[in-house]
Design an enzyme around this catalytic site. Structure first.
Site, short mmCIF file in Angstrom:
data_model
loop_
_atom_site.label_atom_id
_atom_site.label_comp_id
_atom_site.label_asym_id
_atom_site.label_seq_id
_atom_site.Cartn_x
_atom_site.Cartn_y
_atom_site.Cartn_z
N ILE A 108 98.89 -124.54 29.00
CA ILE A 108 99.69 -123.37 29.31
C ILE A 108 99.51 -123.00 30.78
O ILE A 108 98.46 -123.25 31.37
CB ILE A 108 99.31 -122.19 28.38
CG1 ILE A 108 100.22 -120.97 28.59
CG2 ILE A 108 97.84 -121.82 28.52
CD1 ILE A 108 100.07 -119.89 27.52
N CYS A 109 100.56 -122.46 31.37
CA CYS A 109 100.52 -121.93 32.74
C CYS A 109 100.10 -123.01 33.74
O CYS A 109 100.66 -124.10 33.75
CB CYS A 109 99.59 -120.71 32.78
SG CYS A 109 99.61 -119.79 34.33
N GLY A 110 99.12 -122.74 34.57
CA GLY A 110 98.73 -123.67 35.61
C GLY A 110 98.28 -125.02 35.11
O GLY A 110 98.36 -126.02 35.83
N THR A 112 99.79 -126.78 33.02
CA THR A 112 100.95 -127.67 32.97
C THR A 112 101.15 -128.37 34.31
O THR A 112 101.55 -129.53 34.35
CB THR A 112 102.23 -126.90 32.58
OG1 THR A 112 102.52 -125.91 33.58
CG2 THR A 112 102.08 -126.23 31.23
N ALA A 159 103.53 -124.45 27.61
CA ALA A 159 104.10 -123.11 27.64
C ALA A 159 103.82 -122.48 28.99
O ALA A 159 102.92 -122.91 29.72
CB ALA A 159 103.52 -122.24 26.53
#
Length: 207
Positions: A108-110, A112, A159
């Site tokens: 999720i977030c960074g 990714t 996500a």
């Protein structure tokens, strides 16, 4: 809550590192723990780390001691460090080892962006905060970007930072923690505050 099957489940590994975004994985880990999964934290070493919210976390394991066959899932939260250099690149390489071994990964977030730099999103449908955030990594998967709250492709969940509930929903589906009706109701309850979902969850034994 004990798990509904009565079987022994492998633990879920939660990566922890300095500046980790504490709000992004709480829904997932709390529900997994209630469903009978042990949550084991994995740090760069066994030294304590501190989240962006100031929480001090003592890792259960060092990354060097992690073996994919020992786990049900690897969860990678976001962190400022993902975009501040290569300190967290070993976690992206570990994600590759998990996926190569057929063990799922959720980012999720960074995180990714870390997977994008590792080349793990080039051939998989995925999402993140926004498409141009990942484009800035120079990765080759832009055509596979999906504008959605969370995306699962094979064994990989992705996500953006504003979708911790959708992130958890995809994890619950991926691990078959509950049936689809119960997962959908759980999402409606925690994302939409839909009181009508309580009845479905009580019937399924989730609450």
């Amino acid at each position: 809550m004990s798990n509904s099957t009565g079987t022994t489940r492998k633990p879920v590994y939660l990566a922890v590192y300095d500046t980790l975004a504490d709000w992004e994985t709480g829904h997932a880990t709390a529900q997994l723990a209630r469903a009978g999964y042990e949550i084991r934290t994995v740090g760069p070493t066994r030294e304590p780390v501190r989240s962006v919210g100031g929480l001090r976390v003592q890792p259960d394991l060092a990354l060097a001691d992690v073996r994919p066959p020992d786990a049900a899932l690897l969860i990678l939260p976001g962190a400022d460090l993902w975009d501040a250099g290569d300190d967290l690149a070993p976690f992206a390489r570990t994600a590759r080892a998990f996926l190569d071994a057929g063990v799922p990964v959720a980012a999720i977030c960074g995180a990714t962006a870390g997977l994008a730099r590792e080349g793990l999103l080039d051939d998989r449908d995925h999402t993140s905060a926004v498409s141009f955030y990942l484009a800035a990594t120079g990765y080759g998967g832009g055509e596979r970007y999906v504008d959605a709250d969370a995306v699962t492709d094979g064994g990989l969940v992705t996500a953006g930072p504003t979708e911790p509930v959708a992130f958890a929903r995809e994890i619950l589906r991926l691990l078959h923690v509950y049936d689809d009706e119960a997962v959908d109701a759980w999402y409606r309850l925690f994302h939409d505050s839909d009181a009508g979902a309580y009845a479905v969850l009580e019937k399924a034994g989730v609450l």
